[in-house]
Design a protein around this motif. Structure first.
Motif, mmCIF file in Angstrom:
data_model
loop_
_atom_site.group_PDB
_atom_site.id
_atom_site.type_symbol
_atom_site.label_atom_id
_atom_site.label_comp_id
_atom_site.label_asym_id
_atom_site.label_seq_id
_atom_site.Cartn_x
_atom_site.Cartn_y
_atom_site.Cartn_z
ATOM 1 N N ASP A 198 0.856 -1.179 0.000
ATOM 2 C CA ASP A 198 0.000 0.000 0.000
ATOM 3 C C ASP A 198 0.904 1.245 0.000
ATOM 4 O OD1 ASP A 198 -1.961 1.880 0.413
ATOM 5 O OD2 ASP A 198 -2.477 1.219 2.451
ATOM 6 N N PRO A 199 0.870 2.103 -1.039
ATOM 7 C CA PRO A 199 -0.011 2.040 -2.210
ATOM 8 C C PRO A 199 0.513 1.055 -3.241
ATOM 9 C CG PRO A 199 1.412 3.966 -2.371
ATOM 10 C CD PRO A 199 1.720 3.320 -1.054
ATOM 11 N N GLY A 200 -0.412 0.475 -4.014
ATOM 12 C CA GLY A 200 -0.030 -0.448 -5.081
ATOM 13 C C GLY A 200 -0.949 -1.642 -5.138
ATOM 14 N N SER A 201 -0.442 -2.734 -5.693
ATOM 15 C CA SER A 201 -1.104 -4.040 -5.759
ATOM 16 C C SER A 201 -2.307 -4.134 -6.704
ATOM 17 C CB SER A 201 -1.498 -4.564 -4.372
ATOM 18 O OG SER A 201 -0.328 -4.888 -3.652
ATOM 19 N N THR A 202 -2.824 -3.010 -7.205
ATOM 20 C CA THR A 202 -3.857 -3.042 -8.245
ATOM 21 C C THR A 202 -3.346 -2.151 -9.382
ATOM 22 O OG1 THR A 202 -5.012 -1.064 -7.465
ATOM 23 C CG2 THR A 202 -5.715 -3.167 -6.512
ATOM 24 N N GLU A 211 -3.062 14.701 -1.576
ATOM 25 C CA GLU A 211 -2.163 13.560 -1.378
ATOM 26 C C GLU A 211 -2.844 12.501 -0.497
ATOM 27 O OE1 GLU A 211 2.055 14.590 -0.456
ATOM 28 O OE2 GLU A 211 1.663 13.497 1.383
ATOM 29 N N ALA A 212 -3.445 12.972 0.596
ATOM 30 C CA ALA A 212 -4.111 12.044 1.524
ATOM 31 C C ALA A 212 -5.222 11.269 0.811
ATOM 32 C CB ALA A 212 -4.695 12.821 2.706
ATOM 33 N N MET A 213 -5.999 11.981 -0.021
ATOM 34 C CA MET A 213 -7.138 11.326 -0.673
ATOM 35 C C MET A 213 -6.699 10.342 -1.753
ATOM 36 S SD MET A 213 -10.282 13.949 -0.524
ATOM 37 C CE MET A 213 -9.616 15.304 -1.460
ATOM 38 N N LEU A 214 -5.592 10.637 -2.427
ATOM 39 C CA LEU A 214 -5.098 9.694 -3.444
ATOM 40 C C LEU A 214 -4.576 8.409 -2.787
ATOM 41 C CD1 LEU A 214 -3.337 11.985 -6.085
ATOM 42 C CD2 LEU A 214 -5.641 11.045 -6.133
ATOM 43 N N PHE A 215 -3.886 8.547 -1.650
ATOM 44 C CA PHE A 215 -3.458 7.345 -0.919
ATOM 45 C C PHE A 215 -4.696 6.542 -0.475
ATOM 46 C CE2 PHE A 215 0.789 9.374 -0.064
ATOM 47 C CZ PHE A 215 1.600 8.310 -0.435
ATOM 48 N N MET A 216 -5.715 7.269 0.003
ATOM 49 C CA MET A 216 -6.954 6.591 0.447
ATOM 50 C C MET A 216 -7.592 5.837 -0.721
ATOM 51 S SD MET A 216 -7.826 7.347 3.728
ATOM 52 C CE MET A 216 -7.093 8.442 4.954
ATOM 53 N N ALA A 217 -7.639 6.483 -1.909
ATOM 54 C CA ALA A 217 -8.288 5.881 -3.083
ATOM 55 C C ALA A 217 -7.569 4.599 -3.502
ATOM 56 C CB ALA A 217 -8.294 6.880 -4.234
ATOM 57 N N SER A 218 -6.249 4.635 -3.457
ATOM 58 C CA SER A 218 -5.475 3.454 -3.812
ATOM 59 C C SER A 218 -5.830 2.293 -2.869
ATOM 60 C CB SER A 218 -3.987 3.789 -3.722
ATOM 61 O OG SER A 218 -3.231 2.619 -3.812
ATOM 62 N N ARG A 219 -5.959 2.624 -1.600
ATOM 63 C CA ARG A 219 -6.270 1.590 -0.586
ATOM 64 C C ARG A 219 -7.678 1.039 -0.776
ATOM 65 N NH1 ARG A 219 -5.395 4.586 3.299
ATOM 66 N NH2 ARG A 219 -3.160 4.332 3.017
ATOM 67 N N THR A 220 -8.631 1.921 -1.075
ATOM 68 C CA THR A 220 -10.015 1.475 -1.308
ATOM 69 C C THR A 220 -10.049 0.446 -2.436
ATOM 70 O OG1 THR A 220 -10.903 3.624 -0.652
ATOM 71 C CG2 THR A 220 -12.349 2.225 -1.952
ATOM 72 N N GLU A 221 -9.349 0.758 -3.520
ATOM 73 C CA GLU A 221 -9.327 -0.146 -4.677
ATOM 74 C C GLU A 221 -8.736 -1.509 -4.277
ATOM 75 O OE1 GLU A 221 -10.804 0.469 -7.410
ATOM 76 O OE2 GLU A 221 -10.018 -1.105 -8.706
ATOM 77 N N MET A 222 -7.678 -1.479 -3.488
ATOM 78 C CA MET A 222 -7.036 -2.728 -3.055
ATOM 79 C C MET A 222 -7.968 -3.531 -2.135
ATOM 80 S SD MET A 222 -3.354 -3.209 -1.201
ATOM 81 C CE MET A 222 -3.698 -2.609 0.447
ATOM 82 N N ILE A 274 -14.090 5.611 6.258
ATOM 83 C CA ILE A 274 -14.945 5.576 5.067
ATOM 84 C C ILE A 274 -14.224 4.831 3.928
ATOM 85 C CG2 ILE A 274 -16.088 6.986 3.304
ATOM 86 C CD1 ILE A 274 -16.264 9.204 5.554
ATOM 87 N N ALA A 275 -12.971 5.211 3.673
ATOM 88 C CA ALA A 275 -12.225 4.630 2.550
ATOM 89 C C ALA A 275 -12.019 3.124 2.715
ATOM 90 C CB ALA A 275 -10.872 5.333 2.402
ATOM 91 N N CYS A 276 -11.870 2.668 3.956
ATOM 92 C CA CYS A 276 -11.600 1.243 4.206
ATOM 93 C C CYS A 276 -12.884 0.465 4.491
ATOM 94 C CB CYS A 276 -10.636 1.060 5.382
ATOM 95 S SG CYS A 276 -9.037 1.820 5.137
ATOM 96 N N GLY A 277 -14.013 1.148 4.526
ATOM 97 C CA GLY A 277 -15.277 0.460 4.805
ATOM 98 C C GLY A 277 -15.202 -0.316 6.107
ATOM 99 N N GLY A 278 -14.493 0.213 7.073
ATOM 100 C CA GLY A 278 -14.427 -0.422 8.400
ATOM 101 C C GLY A 278 -13.392 -1.533 8.514
ATOM 102 N N LEU A 279 -12.709 -1.881 7.414
ATOM 103 C CA LEU A 279 -11.707 -2.957 7.515
ATOM 104 C C LEU A 279 -10.414 -2.434 8.145
ATOM 105 C CD1 LEU A 279 -11.024 -5.952 6.692
ATOM 106 C CD2 LEU A 279 -9.903 -4.977 4.677
#
Ligand code: ADP
Ligand code: TYD
Length: 218
Positions: free
Chosen positions: A40-44, A66-77, A129-134
């Motif tokens: 993280d970030p990465g893997s997708t 910057e914070a939101m782009l890192f969050m978006a990458s994590r959401t996708e993963m 929010i970005a991790c949906g609680g995970l």
């Protein structure tokens, strides 16, 4: 043995995360786990592209962007890789997770001209929010003095590394301060010493059984 299913390793740049993740993956596999490692970030595909933008030392970027782009990458993963893998019974080891986002994007580098960085509480909220609680069952923060970790880095500095030693020292402090907020168990691991010694400390933390009640184990 009741092993954690989702483990994250984090800490300042150069502290030995990649080295230790490979060793832990092997040990967990030997223990019978079906291991998947991600970074993280990465893997997708999207994560890899966002990673390029985020680490490009020629790009200037607002800290919230910057914070939101890192969050978006994590959401996708999470949505495309982690949830299906966890549902299939795999054990996940992630090279960094939300804690890094909170720590790196809330830390100033002395060049913000008085502009505030993003508050840790805001980043935890965005992360929920970005991790949906995970959240990881176990977060291991590998810790060592900044000078030693930075001396290990080779190749050109990426955008975070080029913020310098003082920034990284503040990041180190923030890791220790924010670790209790991850939602799962958190442990600080002394990352100094030979790789095998560090791996042993990590294994002790991974195999430690959580004490569930005040009198359990007595
Ligand atoms: N315990 C250790 N002692 C000395 N050097 C190490 C140790 N662990 C890793 N290294 C070396 O330090 C550098 C950074 O390690 P790495 O695992 O890539 O860290 P990170 O993923 O945290 O950036 C690499 O060159 C690696 O070979
Ligand atoms: C996950 C994450 C990483 N980062 C930073 C930490 C690192 O400096 C950089 C990339 O992490 P990393 O994968 O550790 O880089 P390397 O290839 O050098 O091992 O991004 C953030 O600033 N915010 C985040 O949310």
């Amino acid at each position: 043995m009741n092993l954690p299913r989702f483990i994250s390793l984090d800490g300042i740049d150069g502290v030995g995360k990649s080295t230790q993740i490979a060793m832990l993956a092997e040990r967990l596999t030997q223990a019978g786990c079906d291991v998947m490692t991600v970074r993280d970030p990465g893997s997708t595909e999207i994560g890899a592209r966002l990673r390029e933008i985020l680490l490009d030392s020629d790009l200037r970027m607002n800290r919230l962007t910057e914070a939101m782009l890192f969050m978006a990458s994590r959401t996708e993963m999470i949505e495309t890789i982690l949830r299906p893998a966890l549902a299939a019974g795999k054990t996940i080891i992630s090279d960094r997770f939300l804690l890094a986002n909170v720590v790196y994007q809330s830390t100033g580098n002395g060049r913000e001209n008085g502009k505030p960085t993003v508050a840790p509480e805001t980043l935890w909220q965005m992360g929920r929010i970005a991790c949906g609680g995970l959240s990881p069952d176990l977060t291991l923060v590998l810790d060592m003095p900044v000078e030693i970790a930075m001396a290990r880095l080779d190749g050109p500095a990426d955008r975070m590394e080029s913020r310098g030693q003082e920034y990284m020292a503040n990041v180190r402090e923030a890791f220790l301060r924010e670790l209790p907020q991850t939602g799962g168990r958190g442990e600080v691991i002394d990352a100094q010493g030979a790789p095998d010694e560090v791996a042993e400390r990590i294994w002790t933390a991974v195999t430690a059984q959580k004490v569930s009640g005040l009198f359990s184990g007595s």
